[in-house]
Design a protein around this motif. Structure first.
Motif, PDB file in Angstrom:
ATOM      1  N   LYS A  69       0.806  -1.227   0.000  1.00  0.00           N
ATOM      2  CA  LYS A  69       0.000   0.000   0.000  1.00  0.00           C
ATOM      3  C   LYS A  69       0.840   1.278   0.000  1.00  0.00           C
ATOM      4  O   LYS A  69       0.295   2.378   0.108  1.00  0.00           O
ATOM      5  CB  LYS A  69      -0.934   0.022   1.211  1.00  0.00           C
ATOM      6  N   ILE A 316     -10.701   2.931   1.713  1.00  0.00           N
ATOM      7  CA  ILE A 316     -10.180   1.561   1.714  1.00  0.00           C
ATOM      8  C   ILE A 316     -10.836   0.753   0.609  1.00  0.00           C
ATOM      9  O   ILE A 316     -10.186  -0.019  -0.109  1.00  0.00           O
ATOM     10  CB  ILE A 316     -10.390   0.904   3.092  1.00  0.00           C
ATOM     11  N   TYR A 321      -5.374   3.626   0.549  1.00  0.00           N
ATOM     12  CA  TYR A 321      -5.104   3.419   1.972  1.00  0.00           C
ATOM     13  C   TYR A 321      -4.422   4.619   2.627  1.00  0.00           C
ATOM     14  O   TYR A 321      -4.656   4.898   3.805  1.00  0.00           O
ATOM     15  CB  TYR A 321      -4.254   2.156   2.158  1.00  0.00           C
ATOM     16  N   LEU A 342      -7.207   1.140  10.885  1.00  0.00           N
ATOM     17  CA  LEU A 342      -6.918   0.900   9.474  1.00  0.00           C
ATOM     18  C   LEU A 342      -6.613  -0.576   9.221  1.00  0.00           C
ATOM     19  O   LEU A 342      -7.193  -1.191   8.309  1.00  0.00           O
ATOM     20  CB  LEU A 342      -5.729   1.762   9.036  1.00  0.00           C
ATOM     21  N   TYR A 343      -5.743  -1.149  10.037  1.00  0.00           N
ATOM     22  CA  TYR A 343      -5.353  -2.536   9.776  1.00  0.00           C
ATOM     23  C   TYR A 343      -6.483  -3.503  10.131  1.00  0.00           C
ATOM     24  O   TYR A 343      -6.692  -4.506   9.433  1.00  0.00           O
ATOM     25  CB  TYR A 343      -4.090  -2.902  10.553  1.00  0.00           C
ATOM     26  N   HIS A 346      -8.992  -3.412   7.328  1.00  0.00           N
ATOM     27  CA  HIS A 346      -8.424  -4.131   6.187  1.00  0.00           C
ATOM     28  C   HIS A 346      -8.540  -5.639   6.377  1.00  0.00           C
ATOM     29  O   HIS A 346      -8.909  -6.366   5.438  1.00  0.00           O
ATOM     30  CB  HIS A 346      -6.954  -3.730   6.010  1.00  0.00           C
TER      31      HIS A 346
END
Length: 630
Positions: A69, A316, A321, A342-343, A346
């Protein structure tokens, strides 16, 4: 339903007892075993998608993610975020965190309303959008006393005819026809191409300009056309704003902030009634001013939307990202919390993609009814949205002035009584800011629907009191106000909050379009039919009819609406993976007997076995961990 067949040994093998290894697109093992089937979660387990991944493998996955990303400079921060997301209650034991970062994570629980200004600005902007919706609804309420006479279609008095009542109903239904037929279904492609903010801007343009057309209409069909155009804006806005708010807010306060849609819709309704009163005595143009005044809240919505951050989940979804991380940094208190979210998002979206894959608009709509996990969300959102029209609130919101005139009030008295209804509706929406995430969406509905049924029944029966008796109008108004007081913290805020959160990201826009179209289609049906229903059944029959619909809605909610409070949008995949039959059976054979024993027989020792079990730590467990240590 197809997903509700009896559970077999093969199902259990596929779902839980024989987990299979999971691989990413490049073929590298992710290091975790998939133990919950997101289409058929027969054991009602909720799992963190990062649970069970060895530390070294997790770090390797993060490094690969950061390289793919273009975020290698953030890899150390992303690793810390991934460790926190993997086991939220155990963040105190994560050695990589410094004390400032631990304090920020503690404050998420101890001071959950201490959020960044950008988040609150976003919520305020969404609230303005909701106020536009409410004001648009009530402009016609007061105008109904005048425009039918100006256009030669009186719906009351000696000149009233069945034809005229249908015309008045159709014109009032115009915004809801436009929403259900056009506006809601524009939402998915608009969101896809121009994002959440762009869609809100698009809808604000329609809401701003169309009301000027309504105010200058020269006959009933011109008024109808401009109301249809207003509906295009209302539908796309109502399908997008709750999603936008839900995607930007943390799980612990998501319900309280997303429900601001309904609270500020109620405020818009109240302002609309205020505007109706303010121009009541200005002469023949009063109804034009009542309709045109709705441009006032649309203007700040037009201007303010581009000062808000775009939804990180939308970024996303589009593969952007770095933009998503920047948005999250504006919406969270620290970069660590932004990296964690964020993670985690994802990771869960990757699992969704494994099930759902890629699709276009048409296939996404079809999949609302064919993919079991999505179909359950579709059913639940349909029930809560349909229930909002079944409860009867909009016979008051749309036609309160007409109802109070039927009760013997004059024009001014009817507008004042409508003003009182709007005030009660707004004031009693406030408690839901706290209760919706404390008691839950489902609990609020199950408590308030019985209360709405008996208050509406009582209001209808009060029409039997002789009109010359002073108690006649007073008791009708009292029970209508009491009905609004029960509606506002329950069925008022829950449907849009609930529908905005239950769909997976892949189907969130089209799912919300479906939910809002359902709500506004039946609002159109109500708007068209109520004048004729009132003429045929008289107020007593009409109110008793809607009281019965409240009981029907209560039964549907009891069986088909799962609880969603304090779960992240991604964890809800596991909630809606539970088969409908499993959920309904639990409610009938376990929850209902427990309720009877506990609250009818008052057996304090009655215990209810929980439906959901949590396999590993989830976001809500952080609350218990932190509060337990303080």
């Amino acid at each position: 339903m197809a997903d509700d067949k009896p559970v077999t040994v093969e199902d259990r093998k596929a779902s839980d007892e024989y987990p299979s290894k999971e691989y990413d697109g490049a073929g590298a093992e992710r290091g975790r075993q998939q133990s919950v089937n997101l289409n058929r979660n027969i054991t009602a387990r909720i799992q963190n998608p990062l649970a069970g991944i060895p530390r070294e493998t997790l770090f390797r996955n993060v490094d690969e993610f950061a390289a793919e990303k273009g975020m290698t400079d953030l890899a150390p921060l992303l690793k810390k975020g991934a460790l926190v997301a993997q086991d939220p209650p155990a963040f105190e034991q994560v050695e990589e965190l410094d004390e400032e970062e631990r304090d920020a994570l503690r404050n998420e629980v101890l001071h959950k309303w201490r959020q960044p200004g950008a988040l609150y600005f976003t919520v305020i902007l969404c609230s303005i959008g909701a106020a536009v919706q409410g004001w648009d609804q009530t402009g016609s309420n007061g105008a109904n006393l005048s425009w039918p006479l100006d256009f030669g279609v009186p719906d009351s008095g000696d000149e009233a005819t069945d034809y005229n009542t249908w015309i008045v109903g159709i014109v009032n239904a115009g915004p809801y026809i436009g929403s259900a037929a056009i506006g809601c279904w524009c939402s998915d492609p608009l969101n896809f191409y121009i994002g959440r903010r762009g869609t809100i801007f698009f809808s604000a343009v329609f809401c701003f300009l169309s009301v000027f057309g309504s105010a200058t209409a020269q006959n009933w069909w011109e008024l109808f056309i401009t109301r249809i155009l207003l509906g295009v804006g209302m539908g796309s806005k109502a399908s997008t704003v709750p999603i936008y708010a839900a995607e930007n807010t943390p799980a612990a306060i998501r319900g309280g902030l997303v429900m601001s849609w309904q609270m500020w819709t109620a405020f818009g309704i109240f302002l609309g009634f205020c505007a109706n009163l303010a121009v009541y005595d200005v002469g023949p143009i009063a109804w034009r001013l009542q309709l045109g005044s709705a441009f006032i809240p649309a203007l700040p919505l037009l201007i303010g939307v581009y000062f808000c951050p775009e939804s990180p989940r939308w970024y996303i979804k589009k593969g952007r990202y770095q933009n998503a991380f920047r948005s999250l940094c504006r919406l969270r208190n620290t970069p660590l919390q932004a990296a964690r979210d964020l993670y985690y998002i994802h990771a869960q979206i990757t699992e969704e993609a494994d099930i759902i894959g890629k699709s276009n608009y048409v296939t996404r709509f079809i999949e609302l009814f064919t993919i079991p996990r999505v179909r359950r969300a579709t059913l639940a959102s349909f029930v809560v949205m349909l229930a909002q029209q079944m409860c009867g609130i909009n016979i008051i919101a749309f036609y309160s002035s007409t109802v109070f005139k039927e009760a013997g009030a004059g024009n001014l008295q009817a507008l004042l009584a409508s003003f009182g209804f709007g005030l009660v509706n707004f004031i009693f929406a406030w408690p839901a800011v706290w209760t919706i995430d404390t008691f839950g969406r489902r609990a609020l509905l199950l408590f308030t629907f019985p209360q709405m049924a008996w208050t509406l029944l009582a209001a209808g029966l009060c029409f039997i009191i002789p009109e010359e008796n002073r108690a006649h109008l007073g008791m009708i108004a009292f029970f209508i106000f009491l009905f609004a007081a029960f509606y506002s913290p329950g069925e008022g805020p829950v449907p849009f909050t609930y529908s905005a959160e239950v769909f997976p990201l892949s189907h969130r826009e089209v799912g919300m379009s479906w939910a809002v179209a359902t709500c506004l289609f039946w609002a159109a049906v109500l708007s068209i039919t109520f004048p004729r229903l009132l003429r045929a059944f008289h107020p007593v029959g009409a109110f008793c009819f809607y009281a019965g619909l409240n009981v029907t809605a209560l039964v549907l909610i009891f069986f088909f609406v799962p609880e969603t409070k304090q779960r992240t949008l991604e964890e809800l995949d596991y909630v809606f993976a539970v088969p409908t039959r499993t959920h309904a059976s639990y409610m009938l054979f376990k929850a209902l007997p427990w309720w009877f024993n506990r609250w009818v027989l008052f057996r304090k020792g009655a215990r209810l076995e929980p439906l959901y079990t949590f396999d590993g730590a989830t976001a809500a467990d952080q609350v218990n961990a932190v509060k337990g240590g303080h």
